[in-house]
Design an enzyme around this catalytic site. Sequence first.
Site, PDB file in Angstrom:
ATOM      1  N   THR A   1       1.111  -1.430  -0.186  1.00 60.68           N
ATOM      2  CA  THR A   1       0.252   0.131   0.478  1.00 60.68           C
ATOM      3  C   THR A   1       0.624   0.833   0.536  1.00 60.68           C
ATOM      4  O   THR A   1       1.923   1.521   0.535  1.00 60.68           O
ATOM      5  CB  THR A   1      -0.755   0.217   2.052  1.00 60.68           C
ATOM      6  OG1 THR A   1      -1.241  -1.113   1.504  1.00 60.68           O
ATOM      7  CG2 THR A   1      -2.210   1.724   1.448  1.00 60.68           C
TER       8      THR A   1
ATOM      9  N   LYS B   1      -7.633   1.545  -2.746  1.00 64.71           N
ATOM     10  CA  LYS B   1      -7.191   0.983  -1.223  1.00 64.71           C
ATOM     11  C   LYS B   1      -6.815   2.267  -0.454  1.00 64.71           C
ATOM     12  O   LYS B   1      -7.501   2.010   0.874  1.00 64.71           O
ATOM     13  CB  LYS B   1      -5.857   0.776  -1.524  1.00 64.71           C
ATOM     14  CG  LYS B   1      -5.358   0.366  -0.055  1.00 64.71           C
ATOM     15  CD  LYS B   1      -5.642  -1.179   0.251  1.00 64.71           C
ATOM     16  CE  LYS B   1      -4.569  -1.223   2.020  1.00 64.71           C
ATOM     17  NZ  LYS B   1      -5.601  -2.501   2.437  1.00 64.71           N
TER      18      LYS B   1
ATOM     19  N   LYS C   1       1.655   5.519   7.907  1.00 68.00           N
ATOM     20  CA  LYS C   1       1.483   5.101   6.989  1.00 68.00           C
ATOM     21  C   LYS C   1       0.112   5.202   5.748  1.00 68.00           C
ATOM     22  O   LYS C   1       0.424   6.602   5.217  1.00 68.00           O
ATOM     23  CB  LYS C   1       2.711   4.242   6.307  1.00 68.00           C
ATOM     24  CG  LYS C   1       3.279   4.384   4.801  1.00 68.00           C
ATOM     25  CD  LYS C   1       2.727   3.550   4.252  1.00 68.00           C
ATOM     26  CE  LYS C   1       2.432   2.017   4.616  1.00 68.00           C
ATOM     27  NZ  LYS C   1       1.723   1.205   3.740  1.00 68.00           N
TER      28      LYS C   1
END
Length: 296
Positions: free
Chosen positions: A97, A172, A240
């Site tokens: 990701t 995502k 993150k």
Amino acid sequence: MSQTTRAGFVGLGAMGEHMAAHLASAGQLVSVYNRTLSRAQAFADRHGVAAADSVDTLGRNCDVVVLCVSADADVEAVCEHLANSMTAGGLVIDCSTVARETAVAVAQRLESAGIRFVDAPVSGGTEGARKGSLTIMVGGQAADFERATAVLDRLGERIHHMGPVGAGQATKAVNQVLCAGINRAVTEALAFGEALGLPMDSVVDVVGSGAGGNWFINHRGKTMLQSRYPLGFKVALHAKDLGICSAMAQAADAAIPLTEQTRADYDRLMADGFGDEDISALYRLVRPGAAPDSDV
Ligand code: NAP
């Protein structure tokens, strides 16, 4: 995937070791690489594939390479080596990701060496990785998506083509915003139930099968109530992701206040030394009578 295809896998962490194992079982995997080499060697010994001593060695021996590394800088570094080592016509499938912009940049770098790229971030947690039942959101050209599907079919049950390179990562990001809100909602609901003195294991079973049910309460609710936070998905990794979402929201002039709140709480957890715990450790901050400097 044709019989002559030789797949490699980079990043054998909580997700990657299960995903790579599916490719090994399918006879598609020839080589693995991991930053901590001992992890790659242990995997190679278990599954009868080669442990590469560098990304370059792996790149030279594979025509399809799947990545599941930690963050943007890792994807960039690995792709730089793949651009220099893979043969033109190869395909890189990135299941990490990262930011949409990172996907676009590494696709351009690989393209300059004649190597195709799709971003293919995944959802479904370590459980989904182990079962091969992940949901996978793919960005890239249609022909590259078709080619990647032969590999991704081994890893997931729902493989979706979302658009050009970067569209998988953008999808995502939406998923990660949703997870930030769900984590907040579940921790708040469990703390509320505990404060009411309810039999919480039963409450989790009951509400987990009703309209409020969701993956997170069903997979993490009971361990949270036991003040246990087994991995899973590290707080630092979701933090993150939420940093990426925050920047995207700013650029798109969209408000994501729930996400910002979760992000601030993750910062607190990381400052207290809990960044490597599962994201269900958010419960440390809200469970009745508990201070974040937990005893577990
Ligand atoms: P993880 O357990 O921290 O594993 C990351 C793995 O990548 C580690 O084995 C690490 O090596 C390796 N690595 C990192 N940088 C590398 C590099 N530059 N070169 C080679 N290997 C490198 O993380 P994870 O939970 O598997 O997550 C991996 C990715 O999937 C992340 O982007 C995460 O956001 C995403 N994701 C995670 C979940 C989840 O539930 N865990 C779900 C969906 C998506 P070391 O052994 O040296 O640390």
